[in-house]
Structures are given as structure tokens and as C-alpha cells.
Write an enzyme that holds these catalytic residues in place. Structure first.
Site, PDB file in Angstrom:
ATOM      1  CE  LYS A 177      26.863  37.671  56.526  1.00 32.63           C
ATOM      2  NZ  LYS A 177      27.307  39.078  56.552  1.00 32.63           N
TER       3      LYS A 177
ATOM      4  CD  GLU B 164      15.610  43.024  68.187  1.00 31.19           C
ATOM      5  OE1 GLU B 164      14.791  43.888  67.825  1.00 31.19           O
ATOM      6  OE2 GLU B 164      15.738  42.661  69.354  1.00 31.19           O
TER       7      GLU B 164
ATOM      8  CB  CYS C 143      16.230  49.735  63.453  1.00 31.89           C
ATOM      9  SG  CYS C 143      17.139  49.547  64.981  1.00 31.89           S
TER      10      CYS C 143
ATOM     11  CD  GLU D 214      14.421  50.763  58.288  1.00 32.97           C
ATOM     12  OE1 GLU D 214      14.661  49.769  57.578  1.00 32.97           O
ATOM     13  OE2 GLU D 214      14.614  50.783  59.518  1.00 32.97           O
TER      14      GLU D 214
HETATM   15  P1  NAD Z   1      20.264  43.425  55.625  1.00 34.71           P
HETATM   16  O1  NAD Z   1      18.993  42.755  55.956  1.00 34.71           O
HETATM   17  O2  NAD Z   1      20.573  43.690  54.208  1.00 34.71           O
HETATM   18  O3  NAD Z   1      21.513  42.575  56.180  1.00 34.71           O
HETATM   19  C1  NAD Z   1      21.650  42.264  57.549  1.00 34.71           C
HETATM   20  C2  NAD Z   1      22.595  41.092  57.677  1.00 34.71           C
HETATM   21  O4  NAD Z   1      21.978  39.954  57.090  1.00 34.71           O
HETATM   22  C3  NAD Z   1      23.936  41.275  56.953  1.00 34.71           C
HETATM   23  O5  NAD Z   1      24.964  40.663  57.693  1.00 34.71           O
HETATM   24  C4  NAD Z   1      23.710  40.499  55.665  1.00 34.71           C
HETATM   25  O6  NAD Z   1      24.907  40.010  55.089  1.00 34.71           O
HETATM   26  C5  NAD Z   1      22.840  39.363  56.141  1.00 34.71           C
HETATM   27  N1  NAD Z   1      22.022  38.736  55.108  1.00 34.71           N
HETATM   28  C6  NAD Z   1      21.606  39.271  53.938  1.00 34.71           C
HETATM   29  N2  NAD Z   1      20.892  38.357  53.236  1.00 34.71           N
HETATM   30  C7  NAD Z   1      20.860  37.236  54.000  1.00 34.71           C
HETATM   31  C8  NAD Z   1      20.264  35.953  53.832  1.00 34.71           C
HETATM   32  N3  NAD Z   1      19.575  35.635  52.741  1.00 34.71           N
HETATM   33  N4  NAD Z   1      20.407  35.037  54.812  1.00 34.71           N
HETATM   34  C9  NAD Z   1      21.086  35.352  55.937  1.00 34.71           C
HETATM   35  N5  NAD Z   1      21.684  36.540  56.151  1.00 34.71           N
HETATM   36  C10 NAD Z   1      21.560  37.480  55.196  1.00 34.71           C
HETATM   37  O7  NAD Z   1      20.269  44.756  56.497  1.00 34.71           O
HETATM   38  P2  NAD Z   1      21.367  45.909  56.517  1.00 34.71           P
HETATM   39  O8  NAD Z   1      21.181  46.700  55.269  1.00 34.71           O
HETATM   40  O9  NAD Z   1      22.713  45.344  56.830  1.00 34.71           O
HETATM   41  O10 NAD Z   1      20.919  46.750  57.799  1.00 34.71           O
HETATM   42  C11 NAD Z   1      19.936  47.723  57.746  1.00 34.71           C
HETATM   43  C12 NAD Z   1      18.609  47.175  58.224  1.00 34.71           C
HETATM   44  O11 NAD Z   1      18.755  46.610  59.513  1.00 34.71           O
HETATM   45  C13 NAD Z   1      17.553  48.246  58.361  1.00 34.71           C
HETATM   46  O12 NAD Z   1      16.331  47.781  57.844  1.00 34.71           O
HETATM   47  C14 NAD Z   1      17.441  48.447  59.861  1.00 34.71           C
HETATM   48  O13 NAD Z   1      16.206  48.930  60.290  1.00 34.71           O
HETATM   49  C15 NAD Z   1      17.714  47.077  60.358  1.00 34.71           C
HETATM   50  N6  NAD Z   1      18.177  47.134  61.745  1.00 34.71           N
HETATM   51  C16 NAD Z   1      17.325  46.743  62.735  1.00 34.71           C
HETATM   52  C17 NAD Z   1      17.722  46.843  64.057  1.00 34.71           C
HETATM   53  C18 NAD Z   1      16.816  46.437  65.188  1.00 34.71           C
HETATM   54  O14 NAD Z   1      17.304  46.313  66.300  1.00 34.71           O
HETATM   55  N7  NAD Z   1      15.528  46.237  64.975  1.00 34.71           N
HETATM   56  C19 NAD Z   1      18.987  47.338  64.373  1.00 34.71           C
HETATM   57  C20 NAD Z   1      19.811  47.725  63.343  1.00 34.71           C
HETATM   58  C21 NAD Z   1      19.396  47.614  62.021  1.00 34.71           C
END
Ligand code: NAD
Length: 501
Positions: free
Chosen positions: A194, A268, A303, A404
Site C-alpha cells: 500500500k 517500524e 524516523c 517527533e
Molecule cells: P502514517 O502513520 O500517517 O501513515 C503511514 C501509512 O499508513 C500510510 O500509507 C497511511 O495511508 C497508512 N495508514 C494510515 N492510517 C491507517 C490505518 N488506520 N490502517 C492502516 N494503514 C493506515 O505515517 P506517515 O505520516 O505517512 O509517515 C511518517 C511517520 O512514519 C513518522 O512518524 C516516521 O517516524 C515514521 N517512519 C518510520 C520509519 C521506521 O523505519 N521506523 C521509517 C519512515 C517513517
């Protein structure tokens, strides 16, 4: 296919060619399809808020059913392939991606706002490296034999889990998909990826490229909103594992739902990583590494950003001066321009969120500003540009030091005692990454061992290496997938077979 020149409206003399048609489908069962309901979402580039660069299908439950069904049907034959055949397929995929490195990098720059030289191109090469690395590990998906009596044969087999839903964030789509896809495929699983609604294009193009060599249904890619198609995948009874990367808030819900139906899951999540500089490390070389750790070149939308900089009081001012001088040289500009060090923040909401944190930080008593490069960059700019900001005198319990920010705001905290700095570093609900700069390797490793983070770097500040173990402690995540051991733990299950001979 015809080409379209995308013009950001910013006069940098740079143009990027993006494929036409701009209306992407989703890859399901080897076909490019519309969402069942026929709805679409507009994708804008962070370079120019007024520019719709593509539309993608807005998938919902019915599309989750179709994609999971396609992955399920493809699973037995993919899992049954001999390991050299799976390895060969991954190597061919890597070759196709390598031929398209430049195109994928340009697309990443337009899609995410990540600067081409400092970030977008390294993301593409990381993806290629990961495909090659995991192709080489195909034969490691193996079991063990017990040294039993001669009338017994007792052995294990490592089997794939089945259908994996891989949910991606927008910040570095090709890098995050590199952390998941090659590993899950080489272990014999099939995938429904996704893409993030804010930056889906590079992942769709990657899928278009490698679907030439992957059997139909082995890789499916869906697009749409998290609360719709994301959630539909998490609760889908035929998804065997949810591999999620995103925010801690969303991840907690994903883990609860996937765990609630006893599916496998890995998370993650976010971070608030400490970066500790010892008094013996006030050098230009360390400044360069700390600069990498700040992830300023990625708008700190990482992240693993070292967003809490702990400077020993003996070198606090001198180190800060050096850092500020270096940060002032960074060029914020069009992410497609080779000269740019820093690109754009992903969208207006995130840009405003960063302002909120800056205001909150500045309102605290004792807060100072060592560097504020925002200058003429304003909310009225068509692109979401944002220069770095370095705040000093920060206390570890302030909001800007606990939450964050996901933007280029660095909190500088003074320390004097090793126990105290370790306590402050660990005083966080996150535990993803950490950085320790100290010439005395004994002291450096002592501190590295005491820090509660899944990944600690000593005397360096760059990004992940292909094949390293990667994942968070505490609320930064659950599970590992990227190393050999991570692939085995994260994407296979063990079957024990006992035979009476
Ligand atoms: P997000 O949690 O808003 O969304 C991540 C993904 O999850 C998107 O594809 C989104 O559409 C989907 N999503 C949202 N709600 C959902 C639900 N209820 N059920 C299933 N999927 C859902 O995060 P973001 O704003 O896209 O990314 C930024 C965040 O990601 C930051 O907190 C960052 O630290 C984290 N991140 C972590 C890592 C890691 O390796 N630890 C790497 C990159 C980003």
C-alpha cells in the site's frame, strides 16, 4: 508513451520528465486496474502546491479483496519455486531497477520533495542494493537437523508466511519498500504493497518495472487513504502478515487490529533520537557526521533523525559555532536541482505542524536560537520549502524534545556527566536510533550499550546499510525484517518434522 514536462513554477532552470499518462492504475494480479468504485485521488508535488502531477485510484475494501485474492492465488507457485529461481528473479528485478535509477530518482524528487543528490538518488540505489543482497540470501531460508538416534530424522523447514500487506509512509517510499519487499519475496511470500497517499508514484513505477519479471500477483500495489484501503488490509482475514512503517499513533492501532486476529505484524514507527557529543569530539569531521545525523538534507523527515543534540558543556559553544557555520552553507532549493542540499516538506499540513513546534519551543523560558535559516521562505511559497532551525537551551522535557517533529528543527541540550546524558537520552518513549561521538572507544561503546535504541551509531551519522539489523525498541516499533536474521524472523515460520525411520 508520450512524455510530459513538469514545470514546478520555480525558476531553477530544472525540468523533470514524468511519464504520461498521469492517471495511474493499481497493479493487481499483473493488470493495471481502476479502484472498484472508480474514485481517484489527486497527487500534488511538494515543489508546487498548485500542481497536480498525477491521479491514483482511491482503493477501498473491495480492492483489498481483489489484491489479497491475487496475492493468495500467486502464493503457492511462488513459494514452490526453487531458491535459485527466486534469486534469479530478484536479480533480474534489480537489473531493471538499475537501468531506471535516474528516472526513479527524479520521480522521487518530484513525488516526495527529497533533494535528488542528497536523498532521492541514494534511495533508488538502496532499493537496487537490497534486491541484490536478498537475492543472495535465497539459500539461507533453510532449516536444521537434530543429531538424533539413527532411527529418527528430526528436522525443520522454514516456510513463508503467505500474503504480506506492506504499508508504506511518504517520507522515503523507495527506501522503505527496500526494507520490506526483497526480503519478503525471497522468503517465498507474495505482497500487497500500500503506497502512501502523499507520495505513491515512485512505488507504482517500481512495480511497473519489476512486474516484467515477477509472475502476476506476486507483487500487487494499491493506492488510497490509510483509513480506507490501509485499514481494509490490516483487518483482512487472508492477510498473514502486516508489515507497517509509519507513525507510532497509527502503528499502535495497526498492531492492535492485526494482533487481535492473531496475524503476524511488524511495526517500524517514529523516533526522537539522541545524538551525544563528548568533549573530545569538537572537530570538523564530527560536525559533518552530526550534520548527517540531523537529516537536515531530508528536511529531517526521517524516523532516525538525531533530533536531540546533546553537547558536552566543555565544547558546547565551540561545536555549535562550527555546526551553525556548516548549516548556513546548505542550500534549500528545488529538489530536482543537483545543487540543492535540502528539498521540500511533504505538504501544507506538515509544514504548519513544524511551525507549531517552533512556536512552542521559542515560547519556553531559556530557549535560544542558534540558527534560523527560514529567511524569505514563507507559507506563501508555492513549494513547501523550509530551512533548518537550531534551538538552544532546550530542556529534555520540553515538547520539542519529546515529540517527533518530522521537520528540520534541532534541539540542543547541554550535558556534563555521562550518567546524566545517558539518562536523558533514554528518557523518551521512543527508542529507534542514537548517535555517540567520542574518540575514547571504550567510553563510546559503554554509552552505546546503555542506550535503549534499536540502532546506535558510533562516530558516524549516515543512513542504514543494506543487510544491517534495523528496528525500534520501546514505542519505536516491533520486529526486524531487513537483515538476514530479520528476514528469517520477520517473513518465515518454522515447521518441525519428526520421522521414525
Ligand atoms: P502514517 O502513520 O500517517 O501513515 C503511514 C501509512 O499508513 C500510510 O500509507 C497511511 O495511508 C497508512 N495508514 C494510515 N492510517 C491507517 C490505518 N488506520 N490502517 C492502516 N494503514 C493506515 O505515517 P506517515 O505520516 O505517512 O509517515 C511518517 C511517520 O512514519 C513518522 O512518524 C516516521 O517516524 C515514521 N517512519 C518510520 C520509519 C521506521 O523505519 N521506523 C521509517 C519512515 C517513517
Amino acid at each position: 508513451m508520450a512524455d510530459t514536462v513538469i514545470d514546478s513554477g520555480i525558476d531553477t532552470g530544472v525540468e523533470t520528465v514524468v511519464q504520461d499518462p498521469k492517471d495511474w492504475g493499481m497493479l493487481i494480479g499483473g493488470e493495471w486496474v481502476e479502484a472498484a468504485a472508480g474514485e481517484r485521488i489527486e497527487v500534488i508535488t511538494p515543489i508546487d502546491r498548485n500542481q497536480v502531477i498525477a491521479t491514483v485510484p482511491r482503493a477501498r475494501d473491495a480492492d483489498a479483496d481483489r489484491a489479497v485474492d491475487a496475492a493468495r492465488r500467486a502464493f503457492p507457485a511462488w513459494a514452490e519455486l526453487s531458491f535459485p529461481e527466486r534469486a534469479r528473479t530478484l536479480l533480474k528485478a534489480a537489473d531493471l531497477l538499475e537501468e531506471a535509477t535516474e528516472e526513479l530518482s527524479q520521480l522521487t524528487a518530484v513525488d516526495t520533495g527529497n533533494a535528488i543528490r542528497t536523498q532521492a538518488r541514494p534511495e533508488s540505489t538502496m532499493l537496487i542494493g537490497a534486491f541484490r543482497y536478498f537475492a543472495g540470501l535465497a539459500g539461507e531460508v533453510k532449516g536444521v537437523t537434530l543429531p538424533t538416534a539413527s532411527d529418527q530424522l528430526q528436522y525443520t523447514r522454514r516456510q513463508p508466511l503467505g500474503v504480506v500487506a506492506a504499508i508504506l509512509p511518504w517520507n522515503s517510499p523507495l527506501m522503505i519498500v527496500a526494507f520490506k519487499l526483497p526480503a519478503l519475496l525471497v522468503a517465498g511470500n507474495t505482497a500487497v504493497v500500500k503506497a502512501a497517499e502523499d507520495a505513491p508514484l515512485s512505488v507504482l513505477r517500481m512495480a511497473e518495472l519489476i512486474s516484467e519479471v515477477l509472475p502476476p500477483g506476486v507483487l500487487n500495489v494499491v493506492t488510497g487513504y490509510g483509513a480506507e484501503i490501509g485499514e481494509a488490509l490490516v483487518v483482512h482475514e487472508d492477510v498473514d502478515k502486516v508489515s507497517f512503517t509509519g507513525s507510532t499513533a497509527v502503528g499502535a492501532g495497526v498492531g492492535a487490529k492485526a494482533g487481535g486476529r492473531l496475524a503476524h505484524y511488524s511495526l517500524e514507527l517514529g523516533g526522537k533520537s539522541p545524538c551525544i557529543v563528548y568533549p573530545d569530539s569538537c572537530t570538523d569531521e564530527v560536525v559533518e557526521q552530526v550534520l548527517l545525523a540531523t537529516r537536515f538534507a531530508r528536511q529531517s523527515q526521517s524516523c532516525t533523525t538525531g533530533s536531540r543534540l546533546f553537547l558536552h558543556e566543555a565544547i558546547h559553544d565551540e561545536f555549535l559555532d562550527k555546526l551553525v557555520q556548516r548549516v548556513a552553507q546548505l542550500r534549500v532549493g528545488d529538489p530536482r536541482d543537483e545543487e540543492s542540499d535540502i528539498g521540500c516538506i511533504i505538504n501544507a499540513k506538515q509544514w504548519q505542524r513544524v511551525q507549531g513546534y517552533i512556536e512552542d519551543g521559542l515560547a519556553q523560558q531559556g530557549a535560544g536560537v542558534a540558527y534560523d535559516g527560514r529567511g524569505s521562505l514563507t507559507a506563501d511559497d508555492p513549494g513547501f520549502y523550509h530551512a533548518p532551525m537550531i534551538l538552544t537551551g532546550v530542556e529534555n522535557n520540553w515538547r520539542i524534545a519529546r515529540e517527533e517533529i518530522f521537520g528540520p528543527v534541532l534541539s540542543v541540550i547541554r550535558w556534563s556527566d555521562e550518567d546524566e546524558v545517558v539518562r536523558m537520552a533514554n528518557d523518551s518513549h521512543y527508542g529507534l536510533a542514537a548517535f555517540v561521538f567520542c574518540q575514547d572507544l571504550g567510553a563510546a561503546l559503554r554509552t552505546a550499550h546503555r542506550i535503549d535504541s534499536g540502532w546506535v551509531q558510533v562516530n558516524q551519522g549516515g543512513g542504514q546499510q543494506v543487510g544491517q539489523s534495523y528496528g525500534g525498541m520501546k514505542q519505536s516499533g516491533v520486529g526486524r525484517e531487513f537483515s538476514l536474521e530479520g528476514m528469517l524472523e520477520g517473513f518465515t515460520q518454522v515447521k518441525q518434522i519428526n520421522v521414525r525411520l
